[in-house]
Scaffold this motif. Structure first.
Motif, PDB file in Angstrom:
ATOM      1  N   MET A 108       0.832  -1.210   0.000  1.00 22.16           N
ATOM      2  CA  MET A 108       0.000   0.000   0.000  1.00 22.16           C
ATOM      3  C   MET A 108       0.866   1.261   0.000  1.00 22.16           C
ATOM      4  O   MET A 108       0.609   2.211  -0.747  1.00 22.16           O
ATOM      5  N   VAL A 109       1.909   1.260   0.831  1.00 23.12           N
ATOM      6  CA  VAL A 109       2.804   2.411   0.888  1.00 23.12           C
ATOM      7  C   VAL A 109       3.419   2.669  -0.478  1.00 23.12           C
ATOM      8  O   VAL A 109       3.447   3.812  -0.972  1.00 23.12           O
ATOM      9  N   ASP A 110       3.904   1.626  -1.118  1.00 24.29           N
ATOM     10  CA  ASP A 110       4.567   1.786  -2.408  1.00 24.29           C
ATOM     11  C   ASP A 110       3.616   2.315  -3.474  1.00 24.29           C
ATOM     12  O   ASP A 110       3.985   3.189  -4.284  1.00 24.29           O
ATOM     13  N   GLU A 111       2.381   1.820  -3.497  1.00 26.11           N
ATOM     14  CA  GLU A 111       1.421   2.257  -4.513  1.00 26.11           C
ATOM     15  C   GLU A 111       0.990   3.712  -4.289  1.00 26.11           C
ATOM     16  O   GLU A 111       0.864   4.487  -5.230  1.00 26.11           O
ATOM     17  N   VAL A 112       0.752   4.078  -3.034  1.00 27.07           N
ATOM     18  CA  VAL A 112       0.342   5.447  -2.725  1.00 27.07           C
ATOM     19  C   VAL A 112       1.474   6.423  -3.042  1.00 27.07           C
ATOM     20  O   VAL A 112       1.263   7.504  -3.611  1.00 27.07           O
ATOM     21  N   THR A 113       2.690   6.033  -2.704  1.00 27.46           N
ATOM     22  CA  THR A 113       3.850   6.886  -2.997  1.00 27.46           C
ATOM     23  C   THR A 113       4.033   7.066  -4.490  1.00 27.46           C
ATOM     24  O   THR A 113       4.274   8.181  -4.979  1.00 27.46           O
ATOM     25  N   LYS A 114       3.910   5.989  -5.241  1.00 24.19           N
ATOM     26  CA  LYS A 114       4.048   6.042  -6.694  1.00 24.19           C
ATOM     27  C   LYS A 114       2.991   6.942  -7.323  1.00 24.19           C
ATOM     28  O   LYS A 114       3.265   7.706  -8.253  1.00 24.19           O
ATOM     29  N   ALA A 115       1.762   6.886  -6.786  1.00 22.42           N
ATOM     30  CA  ALA A 115       0.661   7.670  -7.359  1.00 22.42           C
ATOM     31  C   ALA A 115       0.765   9.162  -7.032  1.00 22.42           C
ATOM     32  O   ALA A 115       0.179   9.994  -7.717  1.00 22.42           O
ATOM     33  N   GLY A 116       1.490   9.500  -5.959  1.00 21.97           N
ATOM     34  CA  GLY A 116       1.630  10.904  -5.589  1.00 21.97           C
ATOM     35  C   GLY A 116       0.365  11.538  -5.061  1.00 21.97           C
ATOM     36  O   GLY A 116       0.180  12.753  -5.143  1.00 21.97           O
ATOM     37  N   ILE A 117      -0.509  10.723  -4.489  1.00 19.99           N
ATOM     38  CA  ILE A 117      -1.786  11.225  -3.979  1.00 19.99           C
ATOM     39  C   ILE A 117      -1.659  11.621  -2.510  1.00 19.99           C
ATOM     40  O   ILE A 117      -0.664  11.322  -1.861  1.00 19.99           O
ATOM     41  N   THR A 118      -2.671  12.277  -1.989  1.00 22.78           N
ATOM     42  CA  THR A 118      -2.747  12.597  -0.567  1.00 22.78           C
ATOM     43  C   THR A 118      -3.364  11.415   0.180  1.00 22.78           C
ATOM     44  O   THR A 118      -4.404  10.898  -0.228  1.00 22.78           O
ATOM     45  N   TRP A 119      -2.707  11.024   1.263  1.00 19.70           N
ATOM     46  CA  TRP A 119      -3.217   9.938   2.111  1.00 19.70           C
ATOM     47  C   TRP A 119      -3.311  10.427   3.551  1.00 19.70           C
ATOM     48  O   TRP A 119      -2.385  11.038   4.072  1.00 19.70           O
ATOM     49  N   GLN A 120      -4.412  10.120   4.186  1.00 20.07           N
ATOM     50  CA  GLN A 120      -4.558  10.341   5.622  1.00 20.07           C
ATOM     51  C   GLN A 120      -5.102   9.064   6.248  1.00 20.07           C
ATOM     52  O   GLN A 120      -6.136   8.538   5.822  1.00 20.07           O
ATOM     53  N   THR A 121      -4.397   8.538   7.239  1.00 28.80           N
ATOM     54  CA  THR A 121      -4.926   7.412   8.011  1.00 28.80           C
ATOM     55  C   THR A 121      -5.801   7.955   9.128  1.00 28.80           C
ATOM     56  O   THR A 121      -5.472   8.969   9.737  1.00 28.80           O
ATOM     57  N   GLY A 122      -6.889   7.261   9.411  1.00 29.85           N
ATOM     58  CA  GLY A 122      -7.830   7.729  10.428  1.00 29.85           C
ATOM     59  C   GLY A 122      -7.345   7.508  11.847  1.00 29.85           C
ATOM     60  O   GLY A 122      -8.136   7.100  12.711  1.00 29.85           O
ATOM     61  N   SER A 123      -6.080   7.763  12.098  1.00 28.91           N
ATOM     62  CA  SER A 123      -5.523   7.711  13.463  1.00 28.91           C
ATOM     63  C   SER A 123      -5.643   9.099  14.060  1.00 28.91           C
ATOM     64  O   SER A 123      -4.662   9.832  14.211  1.00 28.91           O
TER      65      SER A 123
END
Length: 466
Positions: A166-181
């Motif tokens: 998941m980390v690798d795909e999100v990083t590759k896509a360059g999108i914004t990610w927020q975990t609900g922590s």
């Protein structure tokens, strides 16, 4: 006609917001102009979505346009089985909200049983993933590849291997990610971590993390463990998705699936995702992990039990920095130096995060309180030139802010992967019957235990492949 532009024009006019027609699609690694509103789709509408969707509805920069859930409408959601969930319940809430804002009926929210159909048909900029844990990896990867910004509920992943992917795909896509922590957007937790990071308790020696234990009967159906007819308008095969085949039982759904390893990791991952995350923040360990997990013990039901996650647990983590972290369920008193100490305040309930310095000073924090060995520690100010941690006052707002700005959120995906990996490793040790595990946080590998190493990842059930 461009469906996105047509929707935003008509919906904004109906609701009373300014008419805004984006010059270009958002997502795809792109960033909206300040005048453009962000379209959001909800993947899953159960207990956590019921709690968190209001934050999106309250933000005038956002338009919630669709809900996807295999369940159409059902009770037994919430933490006492007191709420309704499902896609129609989510749609009704969204339409009611926008109708109230417009002072007239607004029917603008679409519903889908299959989230993939929503992703294909709706012109979305972002999604909120509020599905059971076994779905997080597949849906996050799918959405990242489509260029959608993602608010992903915790725990991040079902296992370590899935989390890294998941980390690798999100990083590759360059999108914004927020975990609900969301504890990272709480003043008390940030204050505690700043005090620790700025040596107000001296050199950090030990961190105690107290978590809930047991198996909670959130859906009030825990005794209904035998296979049963499916609820009306529920696609159980779709709900299972990439998880291993298992007959439907009311005792699992909703929410009680957290107690079965096919879908989750029990309380170790459920609340560990919150408290271990804060422990890492205070330890400055957001991009690493322990080198050794030892003294692992717990009470484990039979592997084939419906609720087979640990009911009691204890494990200790050693970090290359020399700091030790002890994690246990609250039946074990892992904070003996603090409970009952003058100045400690009310009973700690043996949960929360305790940071201890080498000289005996400490800071403890939980959701409703922060305390310290000395009131002077709490009164001390973080001065210019000292470490000031990321300040977020509202978790969903921080996510939307970062979609516009392109900046990193307060809980990015690498950070969440590192903290939940500790919880996954504890479960790996318990399931493998290992008292200790040697862990390489750079390679993310276990040394000297093939049985445990095999549990770091799990294949998705076919045909679910990405």
């Amino acid at each position: 006609m461009n469906t996105r532009r047509h929707f935003l024009k008509t919906a904004s006019a109906a609701i009373g917001f300014p008419t805004i027609i984006p010059a270009s699609a958002l997502g795809k690694g792109g960033r909206p102009a300040p005048s453009e509103r962000i379209t959001v789709g909800l993947i899953g509408y159960g207990t956590i979505a019921i709690d968190c969707t209001g934050n999106f509805l309250n933000d005038e920069r956002v338009q919630v346009v669709a809900v996807a859930d295999p369940m159409k409408r059902s009770g037994h959601y919430g933490y006492r089985g007191e709420k309704e969930g499902g896609r129609d319940v989510g749609r009704d809430r969204v339409d009611e909200w926008y109708s109230k804002a417009a002072n007239k009926p607004v029917k603008s929210c679409a519903t889908y049983a299959d989230f993939r159909e929503m992703l294909e048909k709706q012109d979305l900029d972002a999604v909120q993933i509020s599905t059971p844990d076994h779905w997080h990896g597949y849906q996050a990867i799918d959405c990242a590849r489509r260029g959608l910004h993602i608010y992903g509920q915790k725990p991040l992943s079902l296992n370590v291997g899935e989390g890294r992917r998941m980390v690798d795909e999100v990083t590759k896509a360059g999108i914004t990610w927020q975990t609900g922590s969301q504890q990272r957007s709480d003043l008390k937790f940030r204050m505690a971590c700043e005090l620790v990071r700025n040596n107000r308790i001296g050199k950090l020696k030990r961190v105690g993390v107290g978590l809930p234990g047991g198996h909670s009967d959130w859906n009030q159906m825990s005794k209904q463990t035998e296979p049963a007819p499916l609820p009306k308008d529920f696609d159980y095969e779709l709900w299972l998705g990439p998880a291993s085949e298992m007959e439907y039982r009311p005792a699992l759904l909703p929410l009680n699936w957290r107690h079965n390893f096919n879908f989750s990791g029990g309380m170790i991952t459920d609340f560990g995702a919150h408290h271990i995350d804060i422990a890492h923040w205070g330890m400055d360990a957001d991009r690493t992990g322990p080198v050794l997990i030892k003294n692992v013990k717990g009470e484990m039901p039979p592997a084939d039990a419906l609720y087979n996650t640990a009911t009691k647990f204890h494990f200790e983590c050693e970090y290359a920095s020399g700091v030790q972290m002890i994690v246990a369920d609250k039946s074990e008193q892992i904070m003996p130096e603090v409970v009952g100490t003058p100045g400690a305040g009310t009973n700690f309930d043996h949960t929360g995060i305790l940071f201890e310095g080498e000289g005996g000073d400490w800071v403890w924090v939980n959701r409703d309180k922060i305390s310290a060995s000395s009131v002077d520690i709490l009164r001390s100010r973080i001065e210019a030139g000292e470490i000031k941690l990321y300040e977020s006052k509202e978790h969903t707002k921080n996510f939307i802010d970062c979609i516009y700005s392109g900046e990193t959120t307060v809980t990015p995906i690498e950070t969440s992967h590192r903290s939940i990996s500790v919880a996954h490793l504890a479960n790996v040790a318990l399931r493998a019957g290992a008292e200790k595990l040697e862990w390489d946080p750079q390679k993310e590998s276990i040394t000297g235990n093939e049985k445990a190493a095999a549990l770091l990842s799990k294949e998705w059930r076919k045909p679910w492949v990405l």
